[in-house]
Motif scaffolding. Structure first.
Motif, PDB file in Angstrom:
ATOM      1  N   SER A  27      47.027 -56.493 -19.111  1.00 52.20           N
ATOM      2  CA  SER A  27      46.316 -55.317 -18.629  1.00 52.20           C
ATOM      3  C   SER A  27      45.029 -55.203 -19.428  1.00 52.20           C
ATOM      4  O   SER A  27      45.005 -55.465 -20.627  1.00 52.20           O
ATOM      5  N   ALA A  66      47.642 -47.861 -19.527  1.00 52.14           N
ATOM      6  CA  ALA A  66      48.449 -48.747 -18.692  1.00 52.14           C
ATOM      7  C   ALA A  66      49.859 -48.204 -18.526  1.00 52.14           C
ATOM      8  O   ALA A  66      50.448 -48.254 -17.441  1.00 52.14           O
ATOM      9  N   HIS A  75      47.689 -45.928 -15.020  1.00 51.27           N
ATOM     10  CA  HIS A  75      46.289 -45.893 -14.636  1.00 51.27           C
ATOM     11  C   HIS A  75      45.800 -47.277 -14.202  1.00 51.27           C
ATOM     12  O   HIS A  75      46.262 -48.302 -14.697  1.00 51.27           O
ATOM     13  N   ARG A  76      44.874 -47.276 -13.280  1.00 53.67           N
ATOM     14  CA  ARG A  76      44.210 -48.487 -12.807  1.00 53.67           C
ATOM     15  C   ARG A  76      42.717 -48.205 -12.755  1.00 53.67           C
ATOM     16  O   ARG A  76      42.262 -47.092 -13.037  1.00 53.67           O
ATOM     17  N   SER A  96      41.672 -45.180 -10.972  1.00 52.36           N
ATOM     18  CA  SER A  96      41.887 -43.894 -11.634  1.00 52.36           C
ATOM     19  C   SER A  96      40.592 -43.374 -12.236  1.00 52.36           C
ATOM     20  O   SER A  96      40.388 -42.157 -12.356  1.00 52.36           O
ATOM     21  N   SER A 142      41.910 -59.932 -15.734  1.00 49.94           N
ATOM     22  CA  SER A 142      42.739 -58.762 -15.448  1.00 49.94           C
ATOM     23  C   SER A 142      41.920 -57.671 -14.757  1.00 49.94           C
ATOM     24  O   SER A 142      42.384 -57.025 -13.817  1.00 49.94           O
ATOM     25  N   ASP A 181      42.381 -56.171 -10.890  1.00 49.87           N
ATOM     26  CA  ASP A 181      42.489 -54.735 -10.628  1.00 49.87           C
ATOM     27  C   ASP A 181      41.432 -54.300  -9.609  1.00 49.87           C
ATOM     28  O   ASP A 181      41.707 -53.488  -8.710  1.00 49.87           O
ATOM     29  N   ALA A 228      41.930 -52.767  -5.803  1.00 52.71           N
ATOM     30  CA  ALA A 228      41.361 -51.476  -5.418  1.00 52.71           C
ATOM     31  C   ALA A 228      40.487 -51.573  -4.177  1.00 52.71           C
ATOM     32  O   ALA A 228      39.963 -50.555  -3.718  1.00 52.71           O
TER      33      ALA A 228
END
Length: 486
Positions: A428, A435, A439-440, A443, A464, A468, A472
């Motif tokens: 992450s 994490a 949350h990503r 967020s 990473s 992500d 999204a």
């Protein structure tokens, strides 16, 4: 759980030269992105057309007649493999030549990625060329391939150079394998990699002197002469002449070295005509500090601040920020004021030229934060349309954080400081607390699917972030990540 520390700054005075886009007007970045993707398609077509053209010209000059017998078929297929292999080698050289149209279309990093991917196919084709030619000639003369190869080496002028060429290509490809090159210092790998040029030069003579393949008056001869001359000229111009001209034009000299945090320094340089280097954003330069023990070592660093303090002659100051990550970079902390500096660049696509959306997200970790500071200073966006996320184990690792905070205040960008240890389980890019709370990237940036995302930091961490961002909803044309290492 709320996101970690957030510093939200409202709209304020804009950076010089940056204007807002009038409401309701067309997004110029989408048109820019379409043009860049079209250029990439054209370059791809031209690259593969060059391979097809080399084979087509051979067929047009009577090459198909070789398929009339078994031995002739082996020889003919060997010739096709050789033509395709050499064309791929030429494409590799052009990809590494730092030609501006390639650099500003696909970026330095992707160009070198394609360069590396072509290495193995080119080598396999050249090895197949040698084996098939020896087999075909041997069948015609009643010899086994090994005996025929020895005979070619001894009896045929220039053929020994072809064997040397293949051996050099093998050395280059083997030392380019990630697992091998990481065992050697950069300077050793770079010296071995220069053998590519020797391999090409030793491969050329037998093409023009053996077997009448490129006989006088054939289109093949003119094609390969033009291709070799154009490639050599591109390498000489962009890898040698332009860096020399830039070095003499800008007359860079170290003015001072400023400690930032333990192990991190900013190097300020004075020079001439520095307006030419402005608006480079996060693009990188190759610096050589002309001091004993340093002059031969190239350092790829982006500017950490745009050139400033211009007078009528364009004299000014620019800055790079360097972290001690090894023997080469550690020496830079001790570089003396007055040291002359050779410069190449700028290179890469980590700049406004890569934009495809009006919204922009900048995500940096460690020393990868510093190119974002220069990009933040100049890339156009309306207040509220930019988000900056800085990642570090602690506030001390958010290098140039105060400067970035001030730029965000001036330009109306949103800033997040994401600090803390990495998660214990699983990859992450976020701190453990964020994490663990689920949350990503979305967020922090709900509209990431309609934003350009610039990412700069260690390779594993960046992968990473990219994962992500894709999750999204960000498309590949919106993701901008470029390695500055070798």
């Amino acid at each position: 759980m709320n996101p970690p520390l957030q510093s939200t700054v409202a709209a304020g005075p804009r950076a010089p030269g940056v204007t807002n886009r009038p409401p309701g007007s067309a997004d110029p970045f989408r048109a820019q992105s379409r043009r860049r993707l079209l250029r990439a398609d054209v370059l791809t077509v031209l690259a593969w057309a060059s391979v097809a053209g080399a084979v087509a010209l051979w067929l047009a000059d009577g090459g198909a007649s070789g398929f009339s017998s078994l031995s002739g078929s082996f020889t003919a297929v060997g010739i096709v493999a050789g033509l395709a292999g050499m064309d791929l080698v030429v494409l590799m050289l052009l990809l590494a030549a730092r030609i501006p149209v390639i650099d500003t279309t696909v970026g330095h990093d992707r160009a070198l990625e394609f360069h590396r991917k072509l290495g193995k196919p080119a080598l396999y084709l050249l090895l197949a060329h040698g084996i098939l030619i020896a087999s075909g000639y041997g069948m015609a003369e009643g010899l086994d391939p090994v005996s025929e190869a020895v005979a070619l080496w001894v009896l045929v002028p220039d053929m020994w150079l072809a064997f040397v060429s293949v051996a050099l290509f093998v050395a280059v490809v083997v030392t380019s394998l990630v697992g091998v090159r990481r065992r050697f210092p950069y300077e050793f790998w770079y010296a071995v990699h220069l053998l590519t040029y020797a391999a090409v030069l030793t491969a050329i003579p037998h093409q023009f002197s053996v077997g009448g393949l490129f006989a006088q008056g054939t289109w093949q001869r003119w094609y390969w002469l033009a291709l070799c001359i154009a490639t050599g000229a591109a390498l000489l111009h962009y890898r040698v002449l332009e860096p020399l001209v830039a070095t003499f034009r800008h007359q860079l000299t170290v003015s001072r070295v400023v400690p930032v945090t333990p192990g991190v320094v900013s190097i300020e340089m004075k020079g001439l005509h520095l307006r030419d280097l402005a608006r480079s954003g996060g693009r990188f330069f190759i610096w050589r500090f002309l001091a004993p023990g340093l002059w031969w070592h190239p350092h790829p660093f982006s500017l950490s601040a745009e050139p400033v303090q211009f007078d009528a002659a364009g004299t000014g100051v620019l800055r790079i920020t360097v972290r001690n990550l090894g023997h080469g970079s550690s020496q830079l902390a001790a570089v003396k004021p007055g040291t002359k500096v050779a410069v190449e660049g700028p290179y890469g696509l980590f700049s406004t030229a890569a934009r495809s959306r009006s919204r922009v997200v900048m995500i940096g970790a460690g020393i990868g934060i510093t190119p974002l500071r220069a990009l933040l200073e100049r890339t156009p966006f309306e207040p509220g349309n930019a988000t900056v996320l800085l990642r570090g184990h602690s506030e001390a690792e958010l290098y140039l954080g105060e400067e970035i905070l001030e730029l965000c205040r001036q330009r109306g960008a949103t800033l997040f400081h994401l600090t803390g240890p990495r998660p214990a389980g699983g990859p992450s890019w976020l701190p453990e607390t964020a994490a663990g709370a689920g949350h990503r990237l979305a967020s922090y940036v709900p509209d990431v699917s309609d934003s350009d995302v610039y990412i700069c930091g260690p390779a594993a961490w960046a992968r990473s972030v990219l994962h992500d961002a894709r999750a999204a909803g960000a498309g590949e044309e919106q993701l901008h990540y470029e390695r500055f290492d070798w």
